[in-house]
Design an enzyme around this catalytic site. Sequence first.
Site, mmCIF file in Angstrom:
data_model
loop_
_atom_site.group_PDB
_atom_site.id
_atom_site.type_symbol
_atom_site.label_atom_id
_atom_site.label_comp_id
_atom_site.label_asym_id
_atom_site.label_seq_id
_atom_site.Cartn_x
_atom_site.Cartn_y
_atom_site.Cartn_z
ATOM 1 N N ASP A 51 -29.050 -3.300 29.728
ATOM 2 C CA ASP A 51 -28.314 -3.732 28.546
ATOM 3 C C ASP A 51 -27.288 -4.817 28.874
ATOM 4 O O ASP A 51 -26.089 -4.540 28.895
ATOM 5 C CB ASP A 51 -27.593 -2.525 27.921
ATOM 6 C CG ASP A 51 -26.964 -2.890 26.596
ATOM 7 O OD1 ASP A 51 -26.033 -2.182 26.168
ATOM 8 O OD2 ASP A 51 -27.390 -3.883 25.995
ATOM 9 N N GLU A 78 -19.847 -8.955 26.085
ATOM 10 C CA GLU A 78 -19.652 -7.498 25.976
ATOM 11 C C GLU A 78 -19.332 -6.853 27.310
ATOM 12 O O GLU A 78 -18.480 -5.960 27.399
ATOM 13 C CB GLU A 78 -20.901 -6.856 25.372
ATOM 14 C CG GLU A 78 -20.832 -5.342 25.267
ATOM 15 C CD GLU A 78 -22.061 -4.701 24.654
ATOM 16 O OE1 GLU A 78 -22.131 -3.465 24.641
ATOM 17 O OE2 GLU A 78 -22.967 -5.450 24.202
ATOM 18 N N GLU A 119 -31.062 3.591 19.188
ATOM 19 C CA GLU A 119 -29.633 3.876 18.923
ATOM 20 C C GLU A 119 -29.408 4.349 17.489
ATOM 21 O O GLU A 119 -28.499 3.883 16.790
ATOM 22 C CB GLU A 119 -28.783 2.645 19.256
ATOM 23 C CG GLU A 119 -28.822 2.287 20.731
ATOM 24 C CD GLU A 119 -27.831 1.200 21.140
ATOM 25 O OE1 GLU A 119 -27.402 1.214 22.314
ATOM 26 O OE2 GLU A 119 -27.496 0.353 20.269
HETATM 27 O O1 GCW Z 1 -25.675 -3.854 23.821
HETATM 28 C C1 GCW Z 1 -25.725 -2.654 23.153
HETATM 29 C C2 GCW Z 1 -24.458 -2.687 22.397
HETATM 30 C C3 GCW Z 1 -24.604 -2.353 20.938
HETATM 31 C C4 GCW Z 1 -25.816 -3.116 20.397
HETATM 32 C C5 GCW Z 1 -27.051 -2.644 21.129
HETATM 33 C C6 GCW Z 1 -28.277 -3.440 20.734
HETATM 34 C C7 GCW Z 1 -26.087 -4.056 18.241
HETATM 35 O O2 GCW Z 1 -23.547 -1.865 23.026
HETATM 36 O O3 GCW Z 1 -23.427 -2.756 20.329
HETATM 37 O O4 GCW Z 1 -25.988 -2.880 19.022
HETATM 38 O O5 GCW Z 1 -26.900 -2.733 22.511
HETATM 39 O O6 GCW Z 1 -28.593 -4.391 21.422
HETATM 40 O O7 GCW Z 1 -28.899 -3.095 19.750
#
Ligand code: GCW
Length: 691
Positions: free
Chosen positions: A381, A409, A309
């Site tokens: 995720d 989340e 990311e």
């Molecule tokens: O879960 C996703 C989230 C991001 C997060 C990323 C990760 C901290 O949307 O907010 O970043 O994964 O786990 O690195």
Amino acid sequence: MFETNYDDCWLRYERVDDDELRTSYRQRLSHAYVSEGAPELGAVRAELGRGFEGLLGREPHLWQHPPRSIERFLVIGHPEEMRPISETIDPDEIWTLAEDGYVIRTVEWEEHECTVVTAPSDRGLVYGTFHLLRLLALGEPIDDLDIVEEPANNSRILNHWDNPFRRSVERGYAGQSIFDWERLPDLRERYVDYARLLASLGINGIVPNNVNTGIPSRPTANDAVAERAGWQLLESENLEKVEALASVFRRYGIRTYLSVNYAAPIRLGGLETADPLDPEVQQWWQDKADEVYDVIPDFGGFLVKADSEGQPGPYDYDRSHAEGANVLAEALEPHGGRVWWRAFVYSEHDDRAVQAYETFEPIDGEFHENVTVQIKNGPIDFQQREPISTLFGAMPETDLGCELQLTGEYTGQGVHATYHVPMWKEILEFDTYADGEGTPVKDVLADREGQGIAGVGIVGEDPNWTGNYLLQSNLYGFGRLCWDPDLTAEEITDEWVRQTFGHDETVVETVSDMLLESWDACIDYHTGGLGLMHMMYNGEAALENHYDPAPEEWPEYVGATGDGIGVDRTSSGSGYAAQYRAPLTDLYDDPETCPEELLLFFHHLPWEYELPDGTTVVQRLYDNCFDGVEAVRELRARWNGLEGRVDDRRYRHVAERFDEHVVQAERWRDALCAYFYDHSTVADENGRVPR
Ligand code: GCW
């Protein structure tokens, strides 16, 4: 003495109502002989004072030697330093315990009857003391105790996605960060109370800053940065702040780690590169680690999000993740530190699920001994329900950590009362077949020095800590499961409800059942079930991000077409299923044997595909969405039935959020059903879709 403007959570220490029980507790515990010296023992005495004053109506009388004139008393300390322990308990029994373990035992010593809390480490004494207080809060008898506790997981760590200095929390839904880095090293009572909450669960590690440490792309030496960010916590001037926070957590047996940025040698060191095989870079990390340990002697280590990311990493220099991690590991090794290296990598494959395995499985055994590869529970995720990451069954030569998410989340973001414990039980009980049949994730992780569980934090500065009072249960449950994954969801829930809301059986039963049913409801209205996931809105505004429905945004995750729905991850598709050990691959590869709750994660099936009970896929999706909303309405009705049995402040707070919860669940139901109908053109048999 202990008034604060925030909630006590499960450490309320409400007066023990039962007179007989309270009397028996007072008789055994009102006099306490507690060892001295270590900072942890200061925490022990403070907690005894606080707990007994609340539970028993008065603080204990503390002695510095065995109170000969008192028949029954409490003894807390290490075997060798206290005769009531060394003369009643075989010291070897204690020294052979896991370092964080402890024993609570009722013993006869001379003409006395003592309640002994002993352990090989000071940390163990802290955990033992909180366990004793929990017994009182739960109204358990203490006349004949014989408790031996050892944590299943060596490391039990909270990962905060808190952005230092900005005080925002990524995926935080409980107000701003509790950590005020501008004001540190000045301390706050709230830091102490947070440390108490974590220690009461046996949590022994904390990472106070976000893995997104603030440098999105590869920087160059002269890249001016206006706003201070997480990566700057490694700057010399900020280490004193880290140490101040670490000193609070240290008293409660919690080691402090830091999320670091892989390009720190460039950004902080002014080097041209962060190439792990570059000797200057290796020296820089070594010097930085030495500097950190000069200031924070028990520093835990580094948590790293690399090549993920937009965060920099070893791929920037065509180095493997093992080469990338090992340079930090070498720097930390002389100080006993550990690298927690995240395996959250994706974006190079059409099917994001396959990448982490393809990246890490081939380098199993190439990481230094003080590197733990931290793996999210599932391949996508933190979705409402995911299959278990294939990496847990694929890296026997590497220390592994399981990353779970406490913050909601994808499960209702601090509003919906979604309890994650049943989900985490399913994850930890999942049989990976790593060592043949009967190798659940919890066993893959347990009993290895460098392994453990990390949880993405949930607390913020809101008085209720978690956005919704009921979500305090996720922090509680996380800690209890890290310590003992064999605890049932029911046991953990009962403990939490009683310590948080008291012993009114109607409240205990109602709130427990509500929590234990909330996850199923969450899956139904957020996904329609059957393994669908990742249908959320991805807007820019932090709080609407991932909260609202937008299935149309993710065709590659949902696989909705005119002829069917779901993603083919079998041998005829992305091949993800083949990453599992036998017999799992075959199990998932065949829609007839694939568990229904994951069917559309592994398969693209016709809308009218018939499920074992004769229902079609599309009809089941409609039914689940509507059932999910009904379930939330039912949860709300049950909570509303508790008016007058729960204090008004928490009752109203939770009731309000249930009203929001119902509306949001309806929004998801309607968006998903419309989406399924638009693609299938198959109406609901009960006339609810189309609306
Ligand atoms: O879960 C996703 C989230 C991001 C997060 C990323 C990760 C901290 O949307 O907010 O970043 O994964 O786990 O690195």
